[in-house]
Design a protein around this motif. Structure first.
Motif, PDB file in Angstrom:
ATOM      1  N   LEU A 105       4.517   7.436   9.002  1.00  0.00           N
ATOM      2  CA  LEU A 105       4.812   6.675   7.779  1.00  0.00           C
ATOM      3  C   LEU A 105       4.463   7.494   6.539  1.00  0.00           C
ATOM      4  O   LEU A 105       5.243   7.568   5.589  1.00  0.00           O
ATOM      5  CB  LEU A 105       4.032   5.360   7.748  1.00  0.00           C
ATOM      6  N   HIS A 107       1.197   1.871   4.372  1.00  0.00           N
ATOM      7  CA  HIS A 107       1.264   0.588   5.063  1.00  0.00           C
ATOM      8  C   HIS A 107       0.527  -0.492   4.270  1.00  0.00           C
ATOM      9  O   HIS A 107       1.019  -1.572   4.065  1.00  0.00           O
ATOM     10  CB  HIS A 107       0.682   0.740   6.468  1.00  0.00           C
ATOM     11  N   ARG A 108      -0.668  -0.170   3.827  1.00  0.00           N
ATOM     12  CA  ARG A 108      -1.511  -1.032   2.997  1.00  0.00           C
ATOM     13  C   ARG A 108      -2.156  -2.213   3.717  1.00  0.00           C
ATOM     14  O   ARG A 108      -3.019  -2.864   3.159  1.00  0.00           O
ATOM     15  CB  ARG A 108      -0.740  -1.591   1.787  1.00  0.00           C
ATOM     16  N   LEU A 154      -3.016  -2.361   7.404  1.00  0.00           N
ATOM     17  CA  LEU A 154      -3.225  -2.075   8.823  1.00  0.00           C
ATOM     18  C   LEU A 154      -4.372  -2.911   9.340  1.00  0.00           C
ATOM     19  O   LEU A 154      -5.440  -2.954   8.736  1.00  0.00           O
ATOM     20  CB  LEU A 154      -3.564  -0.598   9.010  1.00  0.00           C
ATOM     21  N   ASP A 197       5.094  -4.378  10.571  1.00  0.00           N
ATOM     22  CA  ASP A 197       4.788  -4.964   9.257  1.00  0.00           C
ATOM     23  C   ASP A 197       4.556  -3.964   8.146  1.00  0.00           C
ATOM     24  O   ASP A 197       3.684  -4.161   7.309  1.00  0.00           O
ATOM     25  CB  ASP A 197       3.538  -5.850   9.338  1.00  0.00           C
ATOM     26  N   PHE A 198       5.318  -2.911   8.112  1.00  0.00           N
ATOM     27  CA  PHE A 198       5.112  -1.960   7.019  1.00  0.00           C
ATOM     28  C   PHE A 198       6.380  -1.910   6.188  1.00  0.00           C
ATOM     29  O   PHE A 198       7.420  -2.426   6.579  1.00  0.00           O
ATOM     30  CB  PHE A 198       4.824  -0.569   7.569  1.00  0.00           C
ATOM     31  N   ALA A 214       6.318  -3.725   1.340  1.00  0.00           N
ATOM     32  CA  ALA A 214       5.184  -4.038   0.487  1.00  0.00           C
ATOM     33  C   ALA A 214       5.564  -4.851  -0.744  1.00  0.00           C
ATOM     34  O   ALA A 214       4.988  -5.895  -1.012  1.00  0.00           O
ATOM     35  CB  ALA A 214       4.492  -2.753   0.069  1.00  0.00           C
ATOM     36  N   ASP A 259      -4.769   3.709   4.253  1.00  0.00           N
ATOM     37  CA  ASP A 259      -4.432   3.479   5.655  1.00  0.00           C
ATOM     38  C   ASP A 259      -5.409   4.180   6.585  1.00  0.00           C
ATOM     39  O   ASP A 259      -5.695   3.686   7.680  1.00  0.00           O
ATOM     40  CB  ASP A 259      -3.011   3.970   5.950  1.00  0.00           C
TER      41      ASP A 259
END
Lengths: 251, 327
Positions: free
Chosen positions: B157, B164-165, B167, B184-185, B188, B222
């Motif tokens: 990523l 991702h913010r 995890l 779920d990335f 955002a 992350d």
């Protein structure tokens, strides 16, 4: 003073007449012209206008041309391309530009029923385009390949020769015009870029320095892309030339 | 002009009128059959569904509501979904497959909302339930390969400019073969607008100090979250279970020690002195069963200053993974 020819008026009226009349054009014959005209009027980058044309070709690869209003879809393609390339277009601007291009000489749309129904149609069509493309908005960056090849080639040419022949302009023009054809979808970006470049060199009668010393005089472009056969290159060049034998624009 | 048929024949002039039969396209052949709700996350509902076109394959459908702006679909949403599509081309083994994007568009105009369905491959369980169900401590090898999977996904990523913010074990999926995949990335911004509308409690346990302090952040967030998750693989319980924003910071500083004043970021509302001078704890006492290399790596991931934290790539090249081949 009667005999003085009003050059300005003559030129501008000539230019006016050269613009296609989308109202009388049959079916989709003027669709890509419409995309290019509106794209330029909206101040979009050439690569973004080209992306819009690609969206249009992809859309009608899947959908039936008789089922959707050509110019609504074209306008929606411009909006989607603008967003996908970070060059957003105001929906209102797009609708006004489209309306004015179809109805030449008319003023901007009043904020009435006509405006709102057109705007609604374009907004809906944008979603439809996105859905039909499955949100695959990756544009092939053919312009970047061509730019990169041109820059490399420029180093190889004697500066004086490069200055006298408009190689870069011509090749870029071929690339942009090739987006009028749905055949643009059939080839990979580096191959199209090389074909535009080769065609420009042929048209200008310029040959790549020292290319004749190679066993195969077309081998110069193998530094750019390894897997393009000579026949394939000719095939693409022919497709590019076919763009210019389309129905002539009304003059 | 409105109400004209969508089909433009060669005779009739182009009308630019509203297209009435859009709904026909939206309804073309039902592709997915909804089975049941898997979960309601902070970002919307996830359904389990059957793909009717692909031999009844089970998929996970995430319903995302996007507020339409004056100019149609928001640019950020469009670019993010396009990016997810682009990533899909790489078919990375530690990233959950995005199979399709659909939109249910019947009521688009009415409430200025677009309902998007992101169709993902369905993976039976997430890391959270996997750890809960584990009969005993995970084996050293298991922990190591799962750690490697997670870090590979994160590095992938990051190399595509995606942070991702969020995890956490809940959005790390564990396949039946024991491989870990990130989910779920990438949405955002799309999620952000949605988050204001829902009041689901978002877990703080994996949040790095820079996010808790509200200063700017980057991919290092992350790595911090990964560090917390990797520690949790060893103990099967969360490393830093804070109960509020400030309690989370206390938890962090009790473990890594309160940072020296010169490392404290500027422009922060909270001053360093509002925390007691916690001394750093020895990670080995917190994770007694962990391999020394694992301890060393996790320690490098849980560093206060984001710039001094290891990167995901640094971790992948750490002796923890390179000294012995992964099985």
């Amino acid at each position: 003073m009667k005999d003085v020819i009003d050059v300005m008026a003559l030129q501008s009226s000539r230019r006016e007449r050269r613009l296609p009349d989308y109202r009388s054009a049959s079916g989709h014959s003027m669709a890509t012209n419409f995309i290019f005209e509106c794209g330029i009027k909206l101040g979009l980058q050439p690569a973004t206008v080209a992306t819009a044309a690609i969206f249009y070709h992809k859309f009608f690869k899947e959908a039936d041309k008789n089922d959707y209003d050509c110019y609504v879809i074209c306008t929606a393609c411009l909006c989607a391309a603008g967003k996908s390339r970070d060059e957003p277009v105001r929906l209102r601007d797009a609708v006004n530009v489209a309306h004015n291009s179809i109805n030449r000489g008319s003023g901007p749309l009043e904020l009435g029923d006509e405006y709102w129904s057109m705007r609604g149609a374009v907004a809906q069509a944008e979603l439809l385009v996105l859905r039909l493309l499955g949100f695959n908005l990756d544009s092939p960056s053919t312009h970047r390949y061509l730019l990169h090849y041109l820059r490399s080639l420029q180093e190889w040419f004697p500066a004086s020769q490069w200055r006298t022949a408009p190689i870069a302009r011509t090749a870029m023009a071929f690339l942009q015009d090739f987006h009028h054809s749905p055949a643009i979808l059939d080839y990979r970006a580096p191959h199209i870029a090389v074909a535009c470049l080769t065609l420009a060199l042929h048209v200008l009668g310029v040959s790549v320095p020292l290319a004749s010393t190679l066993d195969d005089d077309a081998a110069w472009y193998s530094v750019f892309t390894k897997d393009l056969q000579k026949e394939k290159n000719w095939e693409i060049m022919e497709k590019i030339m076919q763009v210019y034998s389309r129905e002539p624009e009304p003059i | 002009m409105s109400g004209a048929s969508a089909s433009s024949t060669s005779q009739s002039p182009p009308s630019m009128a509203s297209i009435s039969d859009f709904s026909a396209l939206f309804q073309t052949a039902k592709k997915y059959e909804e089975l049941n709700v898997i979960g309601t996350g902070a970002y919307g509902t996830v359904y389990k569904a059957r793909d009717l076109h692909n031999g009844g394959q089970i998929v996970a459908m995430k319903k995302v509501k996007v507020a339409l702006t004056e100019d149609g679909i928001p640019l950020s949403t469009l670019r993010e979904i396009a990016l997810l599509r682009q990533l899909e081309a790489y078919r990375h083994p530690n990233i959950v497959r995005l199979l399709d994007v659909c939109h249910g568009g019947q009521s688009v105009e009415r409430d200025h909302q677009l309902v998007l369905f992101l169709v993902f491959e369905h993976v039976e369980q997430d890391l959270e339930s996997y750890l809960k169900r584990a009969p005993g401590p995970l084996s050293e090898n298991r922990i190591r390969s799962m750690s490697y999977d997670i870090l590979s996904g994160v590095d992938f990523l990051h190399s595509h400019r995606i942070v991702h913010r969020d995890l956490k074990p809940h959005n790390l999926l564990v396949t039946s073969a024991g491989r870990v995949k990130l989910a779920d990335f990438g949405l955002a911004k799309t999620y952000d607008t949605e988050m204001k509308l829902t009041s689901v409690v978002v877990t703080l346990w994996y949040r790095p100090p820079e996010v808790l302090l509200g200063v700017s952040y980057n991919t290092a967030v992350d790595v911090w979250s990964c560090g917390c998750v990797l520690a949790q693989l060893h103990t099967r319980s969360p490393l830093l279970p804070g109960s509020s924003d400030s309690d989370q910071l206390h938890c962090i500083f009790r473990l890594i020690g309160r940072p020296p004043r010169h490392e404290w970021p500027d422009n922060v509302a909270i001053v360093a002195d509002s925390f007691p001078e916690y001394p750093p704890r020895d990670l080995a006492s917190v994770l007694p069963r962990a391999h020394p290399h694992a301890l060393n790596m996790i320690k490098g991931m849980l560093v206060f200053d984001p710039a001094k934290r290891l990167t995901a790539l640094d971790c992948l090249e750490h002796p923890y993974f390179t000294e012995e081949p992964l099985t």
